[in-house]
Design an enzyme around this catalytic site. Structure first.
Site, PDB file in Angstrom:
ATOM      1  N   GLU A   1       0.866  -1.179   0.000  1.00 46.10           N
ATOM      2  CA  GLU A   1       0.000   0.000   0.000  1.00 46.10           C
ATOM      3  C   GLU A   1       0.898   1.223   0.000  1.00 46.10           C
ATOM      4  O   GLU A   1       2.016   1.184   0.528  1.00 46.10           O
ATOM      5  CB  GLU A   1      -0.936   0.007   1.206  1.00 46.10           C
ATOM      6  CG  GLU A   1      -0.225   0.105   2.516  1.00 46.10           C
ATOM      7  CD  GLU A   1      -1.140  -0.081   3.698  1.00 46.10           C
ATOM      8  OE1 GLU A   1      -0.903   0.606   4.703  1.00 46.10           O
ATOM      9  OE2 GLU A   1      -2.069  -0.890   3.632  1.00 46.10           O
TER      10      GLU A   1
ATOM     11  N   TYR B   1       6.536   1.890  -7.984  1.00 44.48           N
ATOM     12  CA  TYR B   1       5.817   0.621  -7.938  1.00 44.48           C
ATOM     13  C   TYR B   1       5.189   0.276  -9.286  1.00 44.48           C
ATOM     14  O   TYR B   1       5.264  -0.868  -9.730  1.00 44.48           O
ATOM     15  CB  TYR B   1       4.757   0.638  -6.836  1.00 44.48           C
ATOM     16  CG  TYR B   1       5.324   0.916  -5.467  1.00 44.48           C
ATOM     17  CD1 TYR B   1       6.563   0.405  -5.066  1.00 44.48           C
ATOM     18  CD2 TYR B   1       4.643   1.707  -4.562  1.00 44.48           C
ATOM     19  CE1 TYR B   1       7.084   0.665  -3.812  1.00 44.48           C
ATOM     20  CE2 TYR B   1       5.155   1.963  -3.305  1.00 44.48           C
ATOM     21  CZ  TYR B   1       6.377   1.449  -2.927  1.00 44.48           C
ATOM     22  OH  TYR B   1       6.894   1.713  -1.692  1.00 44.48           O
TER      23      TYR B   1
END
Length: 141
Positions: free
Chosen positions: A96, A108
């Site tokens: 997250e 990411y």
């Protein structure tokens, strides 16, 4: 990468990298590392803390010393922890990230993660409105 840092090293680097928010303490890192399947990789410039449970790996935190950013260290470390997680049996990874952390979201995404969910108001900020968490996942090789 050099030998993995101690919980004290991890706490100091986490604090330096997260100057706006509360860094995790050495005791918190030690507790996490005492858990089954939890590992830290990196050195005094950058580290990642992750855990593997069954066939899933979770990136718990990643931190780069501010003076060492934009040198590709975090991208290299992403490959390293994911390879280690795969050796430990993980087939899927998740994490997250704060929606306002555009550099991390780009990192990411560049490492093959896709947004799969959102936690509204997940991160509290001193003197500011809470920030959503973006949930991201990818299949490991």
């Amino acid at each position: 990468m050099r030998q993995a840092p101690t919980p004290q090293d991890l706490a100091a680097l986490h604090r330096a990298a997260n100057h706006e928010d509360r860094g995790w303490s050495a005791a918190e890192f030690a507790d996490l590392l005492a858990g089954t399947g939890t590992r830290a990789v990196g050195d005094d410039r950058v580290f990642a803390l992750f855990r593997v449970i069954l066939d899933e790996a979770e990136l718990l935190t990643i931190a780069t010393r501010p003076a060492q950013r934009r040198k590709g260290l975090a991208r290299t470390l992403m490959k390293q922890w994911q390879a280690e997680a795969a050796r430990m049996g993980a087939r899927r990874a998740f994490l997250e990230v704060a929606a306002d952390n555009s550099a991390a979201v780009a990192l990411y995404a560049g490492c093959g993660y896709a947004a799969t969910g959102r936690r509204r108001g997940y991160y509290s900020r001193k003197g500011r409105a809470p920030v959503d968490a973006i949930l991201m996942t990818r299949t490991l090789p």
